[in-house]
Every structure is written in structure tokens, then in C-alpha cells.
Write a protein that holds these residues in place. Structure first.
Motif, PDB file in Angstrom:
ATOM      1  N   ARG A 185      45.902  12.408  -3.888  1.00 24.73           N
ATOM      2  CA  ARG A 185      45.668  11.283  -5.349  1.00 24.73           C
ATOM      3  C   ARG A 185      46.487  10.334  -4.168  1.00 24.73           C
ATOM      4  N   LEU A 186      45.455   8.666  -4.061  1.00 26.95           N
ATOM      5  CA  LEU A 186      45.968   8.148  -3.822  1.00 26.95           C
ATOM      6  C   LEU A 186      45.982   6.550  -4.840  1.00 26.95           C
ATOM      7  N   PRO A 187      46.502   6.349  -4.493  1.00 27.31           N
ATOM      8  CA  PRO A 187      46.243   4.575  -5.611  1.00 27.31           C
ATOM      9  C   PRO A 187      45.750   3.436  -4.320  1.00 27.31           C
ATOM     10  N   LEU A 188      45.025   3.179  -5.319  1.00 26.67           N
ATOM     11  CA  LEU A 188      43.691   1.893  -4.034  1.00 26.67           C
ATOM     12  C   LEU A 188      44.097   0.638  -4.798  1.00 26.67           C
ATOM     13  N   PHE A 189      43.992  -0.428  -3.343  1.00 23.85           N
ATOM     14  CA  PHE A 189      43.885  -0.836  -3.454  1.00 23.85           C
ATOM     15  C   PHE A 189      43.261  -1.330  -3.561  1.00 23.85           C
ATOM     16  N   PRO A 190      41.778  -2.012  -4.055  1.00 24.36           N
ATOM     17  CA  PRO A 190      40.028  -2.690  -3.010  1.00 24.36           C
ATOM     18  C   PRO A 190      40.930  -3.879  -2.710  1.00 24.36           C
ATOM     19  N   LEU A 191      40.019  -4.593  -1.798  1.00 30.83           N
ATOM     20  CA  LEU A 191      40.465  -6.112  -1.455  1.00 30.83           C
ATOM     21  C   LEU A 191      39.622  -6.809  -0.168  1.00 30.83           C
ATOM     22  N   PRO A 192      39.026  -7.777  -0.151  1.00 29.37           N
ATOM     23  CA  PRO A 192      38.406  -8.395   0.553  1.00 29.37           C
ATOM     24  C   PRO A 192      38.174  -8.500   2.152  1.00 29.37           C
ATOM     25  N   LEU A 193      39.545  -7.714   2.416  1.00 30.02           N
ATOM     26  CA  LEU A 193      39.880  -7.082   4.774  1.00 30.02           C
ATOM     27  C   LEU A 193      39.390  -5.897   4.445  1.00 30.02           C
ATOM     28  N   VAL A 194      39.359  -5.502   5.686  1.00 25.53           N
ATOM     29  CA  VAL A 194      39.739  -3.588   6.343  1.00 25.53           C
ATOM     30  C   VAL A 194      40.948  -4.315   7.645  1.00 25.53           C
ATOM     31  N   LEU A 195      42.158  -2.628   6.652  1.00 24.14           N
ATOM     32  CA  LEU A 195      42.805  -2.436   7.577  1.00 24.14           C
ATOM     33  C   LEU A 195      42.835  -1.921   8.231  1.00 24.14           C
ATOM     34  N   PHE A 196      42.887  -1.773   9.497  1.00 20.49           N
ATOM     35  CA  PHE A 196      43.497  -0.445  10.503  1.00 20.49           C
ATOM     36  C   PHE A 196      44.563   0.252  10.688  1.00 20.49           C
ATOM     37  N   PRO A 197      44.204   1.483  11.265  1.00 17.02           N
ATOM     38  CA  PRO A 197      45.993   1.823  11.769  1.00 17.02           C
ATOM     39  C   PRO A 197      46.286   0.774  12.773  1.00 17.02           C
ATOM     40  N   GLY A 198      47.640   0.462  12.103  1.00 15.99           N
ATOM     41  CA  GLY A 198      49.032   0.185  13.579  1.00 15.99           C
ATOM     42  C   GLY A 198      48.289  -1.872  13.144  1.00 15.99           C
ATOM     43  N   ALA A 199      47.674  -2.036  12.505  1.00 17.94           N
ATOM     44  CA  ALA A 199      47.820  -3.291  11.647  1.00 17.94           C
ATOM     45  C   ALA A 199      48.708  -3.935  10.846  1.00 17.94           C
ATOM     46  N   VAL A 200      48.831  -4.971  10.984  1.00 18.17           N
ATOM     47  CA  VAL A 200      50.090  -4.975   9.208  1.00 18.17           C
ATOM     48  C   VAL A 200      49.844  -5.952   8.679  1.00 18.17           C
ATOM     49  N   LEU A 201      50.115  -6.092   7.580  1.00 13.15           N
ATOM     50  CA  LEU A 201      49.423  -6.635   6.110  1.00 13.15           C
ATOM     51  C   LEU A 201      50.212  -7.156   5.401  1.00 13.15           C
ATOM     52  N   PRO A 202      50.469  -8.489   5.206  1.00  9.65           N
ATOM     53  CA  PRO A 202      50.878  -8.856   4.163  1.00  9.65           C
ATOM     54  C   PRO A 202      50.296  -9.352   2.864  1.00  9.65           C
ATOM     55  N   LEU A 203      50.842  -8.997   1.545  1.00 10.52           N
ATOM     56  CA  LEU A 203      50.877  -9.172   0.460  1.00 10.52           C
ATOM     57  C   LEU A 203      51.318  -9.907  -0.286  1.00 10.52           C
ATOM     58  N   GLN A 204      50.859 -10.418  -1.173  1.00 14.97           N
ATOM     59  CA  GLN A 204      51.162 -11.091  -2.494  1.00 14.97           C
ATOM     60  C   GLN A 204      50.766 -10.075  -3.634  1.00 14.97           C
ATOM     61  N   ILE A 205      51.769  -9.030  -5.046  1.00 15.07           N
ATOM     62  CA  ILE A 205      51.013  -8.454  -5.941  1.00 15.07           C
ATOM     63  C   ILE A 205      51.704  -9.952  -7.190  1.00 15.07           C
ATOM     64  N   PHE A 206      50.683 -10.081  -7.658  1.00 14.71           N
ATOM     65  CA  PHE A 206      50.133 -10.840  -9.183  1.00 14.71           C
ATOM     66  C   PHE A 206      49.882 -10.517  -9.869  1.00 14.71           C
TER      67      PHE A 206
ATOM     68  N   TYR B 214      48.790  -4.383 -10.508  1.00 15.14           N
ATOM     69  CA  TYR B 214      49.331  -3.679  -8.718  1.00 15.14           C
ATOM     70  C   TYR B 214      50.763  -4.184  -9.613  1.00 15.14           C
ATOM     71  N   ARG B 215      50.866  -4.497 -10.488  1.00 15.05           N
ATOM     72  CA  ARG B 215      52.842  -4.978 -10.201  1.00 15.05           C
ATOM     73  C   ARG B 215      53.315  -3.643 -10.996  1.00 15.05           C
ATOM     74  N   ILE B 216      52.230  -2.954 -11.938  1.00 18.16           N
ATOM     75  CA  ILE B 216      52.542  -1.555 -12.575  1.00 18.16           C
ATOM     76  C   ILE B 216      52.553  -0.611 -10.858  1.00 18.16           C
ATOM     77  N   MET B 217      51.324  -0.901 -10.232  1.00 12.51           N
ATOM     78  CA  MET B 217      51.316   0.168  -8.842  1.00 12.51           C
ATOM     79  C   MET B 217      52.734  -0.046  -8.527  1.00 12.51           C
ATOM     80  N   MET B 218      53.074  -0.762  -8.643  1.00 13.21           N
ATOM     81  CA  MET B 218      54.697  -1.663  -7.201  1.00 13.21           C
ATOM     82  C   MET B 218      55.674  -0.917  -7.293  1.00 13.21           C
ATOM     83  N   HIS B 219      55.431  -1.112  -8.982  1.00 13.31           N
ATOM     84  CA  HIS B 219      56.395  -0.133 -10.595  1.00 13.31           C
ATOM     85  C   HIS B 219      56.942   1.165  -9.623  1.00 13.31           C
ATOM     86  N   THR B 220      55.467   1.906  -9.744  1.00 18.90           N
ATOM     87  CA  THR B 220      55.360   3.408  -9.332  1.00 18.90           C
ATOM     88  C   THR B 220      55.434   3.939  -8.215  1.00 18.90           C
TER      89      THR B 220
END
Length: 286
Positions: free
Chosen positions: A81-102, A106-112
Motif C-alpha cells: 500500500r502506498l499513499p499517492l500524490f497526483p501531480l501534473p508532472l512525471v517523476l522518473f527514477p533518479g530525478a529530484v523533485l522539490p515540493l511545497q505541501i500546503f 497532504y499535510r496529513i499525509m506528510m505527518h503520517t
């Protein structure tokens, strides 16, 4: 002169989930590419540099973040089981993604996640095509919690997965997933195909620099000793202007097929650049 956009060698298509969560278009930032990789075009073109898009709602400063890493990778035959974060972009293995969670859910998800393994699934979603069922795990390795309970975080792409079942939709999306790995290729010369892709990338860099009036110099080693499979993911991560094409590349389970598709896309883009360069020369001489 307008800079060219990505010219895919195939019509992009990807599978979709029936669930389509509402996504804030401002809660997204593109990849931070390898610091040694030179940008192909400026911020309006297909290939982006290591600079972030300056979206008004997203800022990420990582210099003072504590670092924490996931201690173990999942096995390929696991269903988890995996929590999912749908976004209008594609993440690849090895790529680095910065995000702001507001957003609250998704703040609940981050606390978990902060009390578990700091891993979640990034999955491509758009208003027309819906939410894809193939995504990439984001492993949070730097994060900062602000006084208003927002989070700045930086994650790195790890394993790919396919959603097999939606477990719940509230307060955030959770799904059962299976891990994806590229199938062993036949007797194809993967190293040779990867070298051809690198050569096409260098030609695109050279011509785009020429069109933009930048010094034309030979591109450095783009593969950086990467094996063909991680190199194919790196190439796909540079196609930021075409998320549907990126999603199609992410879903392929054959390294040779992914590299060939990327080579076709780069060659089409190179043909466009060559034509644009010729037109520019004609007008410059007249």
C-alpha cells in the motif's frame, strides 16, 4: 524566433485510473536535474535547466534541511500500500523533485510519512486524461516543517509502480501497487543505442545554443557512466515540456524500446532545429 517544443516520435498514450482527485495546479515544481547537465533551451522550451520554475505558490530552499533516507528498497514481487500524490508532472527514477505541501489532506499525509518511511507515490494526472496508473516512488530525503504547518520537501525518484487497487480516497489517495522493472532485453546492443541517444542530445544542445546566440561548444559527457536503463530515465526526465510523452516513456518496460523512442523524439527535434537554423541564416544574410 520562438523556440521549438518537443516533437514526439509517437503519439503519447498512457493508461488511466478511474479515480481523478482534484489537484491544485500550484502545488507542483519540475525536476532539479543533475547540476552538471547544461540546459537545452530557456525556460519556455522543452528541455529545462537545473533552475526551478518560479511558481508563485512554490518555493523550496534546501540548504538547512536535515537529511533522512529510507533504509531499504522494496522487492520487485511485493504488493504494498502506498499513499499517492497526483501531480501534473512525471517523476522518473533518479530525478529530484522539490515540493511545497500546503493542502490540508497532504499535510496529513506528510505527518503520517514522517512517522513511517518517508515514501509516497507520484502519479501523473491531468484534467483531460485523468490519473495514470503507473507512477514513481518519491523518497523524501530533505524536509522542513514551517510554523504554519506547511512543508518544504525534496524527494528523489526511486522504483516505478503500477496501481492495482484503490484502497481509499480520503483524506488522501492510498492504493495497492506492484513494482515495475524493465524486462531483460534480447541481444540488442543497449550500450550502442544509449551512445546514439547521447549523440543526438549533444547535437540538440549544439543547435539550440546556436539558435539562441550562445557559444557553440562541445557538450560534456552526458551519460556520466550511467548504465543504459538509468540513462534512459535521465533522458526522459529532460523532456519536461511534454508530460504525456514522459508518461509513455515511464510506462515502457523495455530499456531498448525506451531509448529508441527517445532517439526518435530527439531526431525529430533536431530536424526542427536544423530547419529553424537554416531559416535564421537566410534572414540574417538578407
Amino acid at each position: 524566433m520562438a523556440l521549438p517544443q518537443l516533437i514526439p516520435s509517437h503519439s503519447s498514450s498512457s493508461s488511466s485510473l478511474t479515480h481523478q482527485p482534484s489537484i491544485s495546479p500550484n502545488a507542483v515544481s519540475p525536476y532539479l536535474l543533475n547540476p552538471n547537465f547544461k540546459p537545452f533551451f530557456n525556460s519556455s522550451s522543452l528541455f529545462q535547466s537545473r533552475r526551478f520554475h518560479r511558481l508563485s505558490s512554490l518555493r523550496c530552499f534546501a540548504s538547512s534541511f536535515p537529511e533522512k533516507r529510507h533504509p531499504y528498497p522494496p522487492q520487485s514481487d511485493e504488493s504494498v500500500r502506498l499513499p499517492l500524490f497526483p501531480l501534473p508532472l512525471v517523476l522518473f527514477p533518479g530525478a529530484v523533485l522539490p515540493l511545497q505541501i500546503f493542502e490540508f489532506r497532504y499535510r496529513i499525509m506528510m505527518h503520517t510519512l514522517l512517522h513511517t518511511d518517508l515514501r509516497f507515490g507520484v502519479i501523473y494526472s491531468d484534467p483531460v486524461g485523468g490519473t495514470s496508473d503507473v507512477g514513481c516512488v518519491g523518497d523524501i530525503f530533505k524536509h522542513e516543517r514551517l510554523v504554519d504547518d506547511r512543508f518544504f520537501l525534496i524527494c528523489k525518484g526511486q522504483e516505478r509502480f503500477r496501481v492495482t487497487n484503490i484502497v481509499r480516497k480520503k483524506p488522501y489517495l492510498v492504493a495497492e501497487v506492484n513494482w515495475l522493472e524493465d524486462r531483460p532485453s534480447s541481444d540488442e546492443d543497449l550500450e550502442g543505442i544509449a551512445d546514439e541517444v547521447e549523440s543526438c542530445m549533444k547535437d540538440v544542445i549544439r543547435l539550440s545554443n546556436r539558435l539562441n546566440g550562445k557559444p557553440v561548444k562541445e557538450a560534456q559527457d552526458l551519460r556520466r557512466n550511467l548504465f543504459p536503463t538509468p540513462f534512459s530515465f535521465f533522458v526522459g526526465s529532460t523532456f519536461e515540456g511534454a508530460p504525456k510523452e514522459q508518461q509513455a516513456l515511464l510506462e515502457l518496460e523495455d530499456t531498448a524500446a525506451r531509448l529508441r523512442r527517445e532517439k526518435g523524439t530527439l531526431r525529430n527535434t533536431l530536424n526542427y532545429l536544423s530547419a529553424a537554423s537554416a531559416v535564421k541564416d537566410v534572414f540574417s544574410s538578407s
